[in-house]
Design a protein around this motif. Structure first.
Motif, PDB file in Angstrom:
ATOM      1  N   ALA A 180       6.084  62.128 -53.641  1.00  0.00           N
ATOM      2  CA  ALA A 180       6.892  61.697 -52.500  1.00  0.00           C
ATOM      3  C   ALA A 180       6.580  60.253 -52.115  1.00  0.00           C
ATOM      4  CB  ALA A 180       6.658  62.628 -51.315  1.00  0.00           C
ATOM      5  N   THR A 181       5.291  59.907 -52.090  1.00  0.00           N
ATOM      6  CA  THR A 181       4.912  58.537 -51.748  1.00  0.00           C
ATOM      7  C   THR A 181       5.377  57.557 -52.821  1.00  0.00           C
ATOM      8  OG1 THR A 181       2.967  59.341 -50.549  1.00  0.00           O
ATOM      9  CG2 THR A 181       2.977  57.023 -51.176  1.00  0.00           C
TER      10      THR A 181
ATOM     11  N   PRO B 190      11.494  59.074 -36.662  1.00  0.00           N
ATOM     12  CA  PRO B 190      11.402  60.347 -37.394  1.00  0.00           C
ATOM     13  C   PRO B 190      10.828  60.178 -38.805  1.00  0.00           C
ATOM     14  CG  PRO B 190      13.494  60.214 -36.262  1.00  0.00           C
ATOM     15  CD  PRO B 190      12.859  58.870 -36.124  1.00  0.00           C
ATOM     16  N   ALA B 191      11.188  59.095 -39.489  1.00  0.00           N
ATOM     17  CA  ALA B 191      10.664  58.864 -40.840  1.00  0.00           C
ATOM     18  C   ALA B 191       9.146  58.709 -40.817  1.00  0.00           C
ATOM     19  CB  ALA B 191      11.316  57.629 -41.457  1.00  0.00           C
ATOM     20  N   MET B 192       8.638  57.999 -39.810  1.00  0.00           N
ATOM     21  CA  MET B 192       7.193  57.799 -39.697  1.00  0.00           C
ATOM     22  C   MET B 192       6.486  59.101 -39.335  1.00  0.00           C
ATOM     23  SD  MET B 192       7.061  54.067 -37.814  1.00  0.00           S
ATOM     24  CE  MET B 192       5.271  53.937 -38.013  1.00  0.00           C
ATOM     25  N   LEU B 193       7.079  59.871 -38.416  1.00  0.00           N
ATOM     26  CA  LEU B 193       6.449  61.124 -37.976  1.00  0.00           C
ATOM     27  C   LEU B 193       6.409  62.149 -39.107  1.00  0.00           C
ATOM     28  CD1 LEU B 193       7.981  61.529 -34.394  1.00  0.00           C
ATOM     29  CD2 LEU B 193       5.657  60.819 -34.996  1.00  0.00           C
ATOM     30  N   THR B 194       7.526  62.327 -39.795  1.00  0.00           N
ATOM     31  CA  THR B 194       7.544  63.318 -40.874  1.00  0.00           C
ATOM     32  C   THR B 194       6.748  62.831 -42.083  1.00  0.00           C
ATOM     33  OG1 THR B 194       9.661  62.435 -41.681  1.00  0.00           O
ATOM     34  CG2 THR B 194       9.750  64.308 -40.176  1.00  0.00           C
ATOM     35  N   GLY B 195       6.700  61.518 -42.278  1.00  0.00           N
ATOM     36  CA  GLY B 195       5.874  60.980 -43.353  1.00  0.00           C
ATOM     37  C   GLY B 195       4.407  61.293 -43.143  1.00  0.00           C
ATOM     38  N   THR B 196       3.970  61.215 -41.887  1.00  0.00           N
ATOM     39  CA  THR B 196       2.585  61.563 -41.555  1.00  0.00           C
ATOM     40  C   THR B 196       2.343  63.064 -41.699  1.00  0.00           C
ATOM     41  OG1 THR B 196       2.459  59.708 -40.011  1.00  0.00           O
ATOM     42  CG2 THR B 196       0.813  61.455 -39.770  1.00  0.00           C
TER      43      THR B 196
ATOM     44  N   VAL C  26      14.318  63.368 -43.197  1.00  0.00           N
ATOM     45  CA  VAL C  26      14.330  63.789 -44.597  1.00  0.00           C
ATOM     46  C   VAL C  26      13.646  62.749 -45.485  1.00  0.00           C
ATOM     47  CG1 VAL C  26      15.835  64.224 -46.579  1.00  0.00           C
ATOM     48  CG2 VAL C  26      16.362  65.249 -44.371  1.00  0.00           C
ATOM     49  N   THR C  27      13.930  61.471 -45.227  1.00  0.00           N
ATOM     50  CA  THR C  27      13.328  60.403 -46.028  1.00  0.00           C
ATOM     51  C   THR C  27      11.809  60.414 -45.920  1.00  0.00           C
ATOM     52  OG1 THR C  27      15.293  59.014 -45.767  1.00  0.00           O
ATOM     53  CG2 THR C  27      13.252  57.905 -46.390  1.00  0.00           C
ATOM     54  N   GLY C  28      11.304  60.502 -44.696  1.00  0.00           N
ATOM     55  CA  GLY C  28       9.859  60.479 -44.498  1.00  0.00           C
ATOM     56  C   GLY C  28       9.162  61.705 -45.045  1.00  0.00           C
TER      57      GLY C  28
ATOM     58  N   LEU D 189       6.796  54.745 -45.687  1.00  0.00           N
ATOM     59  CA  LEU D 189       5.652  54.226 -46.440  1.00  0.00           C
ATOM     60  C   LEU D 189       4.560  53.752 -45.496  1.00  0.00           C
ATOM     61  CD1 LEU D 189       7.183  52.209 -49.421  1.00  0.00           C
ATOM     62  CD2 LEU D 189       5.566  54.117 -49.564  1.00  0.00           C
ATOM     63  N   GLY D 190       4.949  53.107 -44.405  1.00  0.00           N
ATOM     64  CA  GLY D 190       3.960  52.665 -43.425  1.00  0.00           C
ATOM     65  C   GLY D 190       3.178  53.826 -42.843  1.00  0.00           C
ATOM     66  N   ALA D 191       3.873  54.946 -42.604  1.00  0.00           N
ATOM     67  CA  ALA D 191       3.197  56.125 -42.053  1.00  0.00           C
ATOM     68  C   ALA D 191       2.248  56.754 -43.059  1.00  0.00           C
ATOM     69  CB  ALA D 191       4.237  57.146 -41.604  1.00  0.00           C
ATOM     70  N   ARG D 192       2.577  56.664 -44.344  1.00  0.00           N
ATOM     71  CA  ARG D 192       1.755  57.276 -45.386  1.00  0.00           C
ATOM     72  C   ARG D 192       0.628  56.372 -45.870  1.00  0.00           C
ATOM     73  NH1 ARG D 192       4.267  61.472 -48.659  1.00  0.00           N
ATOM     74  NH2 ARG D 192       6.154  62.236 -47.652  1.00  0.00           N
ATOM     75  N   ALA D 193       0.607  55.116 -45.391  1.00  0.00           N
ATOM     76  CA  ALA D 193      -0.336  54.134 -45.931  1.00  0.00           C
ATOM     77  C   ALA D 193      -1.788  54.567 -45.773  1.00  0.00           C
ATOM     78  CB  ALA D 193      -0.116  52.780 -45.264  1.00  0.00           C
ATOM     79  N   GLY D 194      -2.106  55.220 -44.682  1.00  0.00           N
ATOM     80  CA  GLY D 194      -3.497  55.608 -44.451  1.00  0.00           C
ATOM     81  C   GLY D 194      -3.824  57.031 -44.838  1.00  0.00           C
TER      82      GLY D 194
END
Length: 248
Positions: A46-47, A85-91, A143-145, A186-191
């Motif tokens: 996904a990442t 939402p993309a950042m929240l679901t990505g996390t 959905v994207t995140g 991607l920013g949400a998943r960076a860490g």
């Protein structure tokens, strides 16, 4: 076949589908390809898919912008609704079991395939309802995140059917929305600490970018509806395989 060769071939196929089908194209194939052909976990895939989608969509966005096919104000407002939402679901995606992610992706891929088999929505007249547009932007960002897919299969019909854009401008504008949401996810998943194999991602992305240009030329030679139906049936087969793998 080596991992490098697989990455190049798979990237070219994903790029061809993306270029041939516009914003609703082959980015949705990137995740299962990375999992089943290149050995990524669902979280890693996904990442990596977000990186591939972003870097493949940007050149296409530039081309559509040069041709005047991007509705910037509409696209930015649509994208803004989906960034959080993309950042929240990505996390959140990083904390879910791998099987749950696989099943969720398979269901969304199946939805994409069924959506492609339906007739394209007719262009609406009049003013779009801002509430519907905002809700659509939120859903697309989520959905994207969560799954690492561009979401063009949702963005294009929404931009046409809800916001009343002509199809060509909807495709161009969807690339703006996809890019913005992918960067936010991607920013949400960076860490998250997810390991990424750049020796696979880099050639995969390069082949996808080149394949997208060939796919765009292919779209002028074949009917878009024919390409879309073929891709939809392939995607349904992928959906069935992923569900069987996760549940059996």
């Amino acid at each position: 076949m080596t991992a490098l060769t697989l990455a190049l071939v798979a990237g070219a196929v994903v790029g061809l589908a993306l270029g041939g089908l516009g914003g609703g194209g082959g980015s949705v194939l990137a995740v299962p390809t990375l999992i089943y052909l290149l050995g990524f976990t669902p979280a890693q895939a996904a990442t990596a898919s977000l990186i591939i989608v972003t870097l493949t969509s940007l050149p296409a966005l530039v081309g559509h912008a040069r041709d005047g096919n991007v509705a910037w104000r509409t696209g930015l407002l649509f994208a803004a609704a989906g960034i959080v939402p993309a950042m929240l679901t990505g996390t959140a995606a990083g904390h879910l079991p791998q099987t749950a992610l696989t099943i969720a992706f398979a269901l969304v891929a199946g939805l994409a395939a069924l959506r492609m088999l339906r007739p394209s929505p007719a262009r609406t007249t009049g003013t779009a309802h801002p509430g519907k547009a905002g809700a659509a932007g939120v859903g697309l960002g989520a959905v994207t995140g969560f799954l690492g897919v561009g979401g063009g299969f949702l963005a294009v019909p929404t931009l046409v059917g809800v916001l009343g854009l002509p199809m060509r401008r909807a495709v161009g504008t969807s690339l703006l929305v996809i890019t913005a949401n992918s960067v936010a996810a991607l920013g949400a998943r960076a860490g998250s600490g997810t390991h990424l194999d750049w020796a696979v991602i880099a050639p995969f992305t390069a082949a996808a970018v080149l394949g997208a240009w060939d796919g765009k030329r292919l779209s002028y030679k074949l009917k878009g509806a024919t390409l879309q139906r073929v891709f939809a049936w392939v995607l349904l087969a992928v959906t069935a395989f992923m569900l069987a793998d996760a549940l059996l």
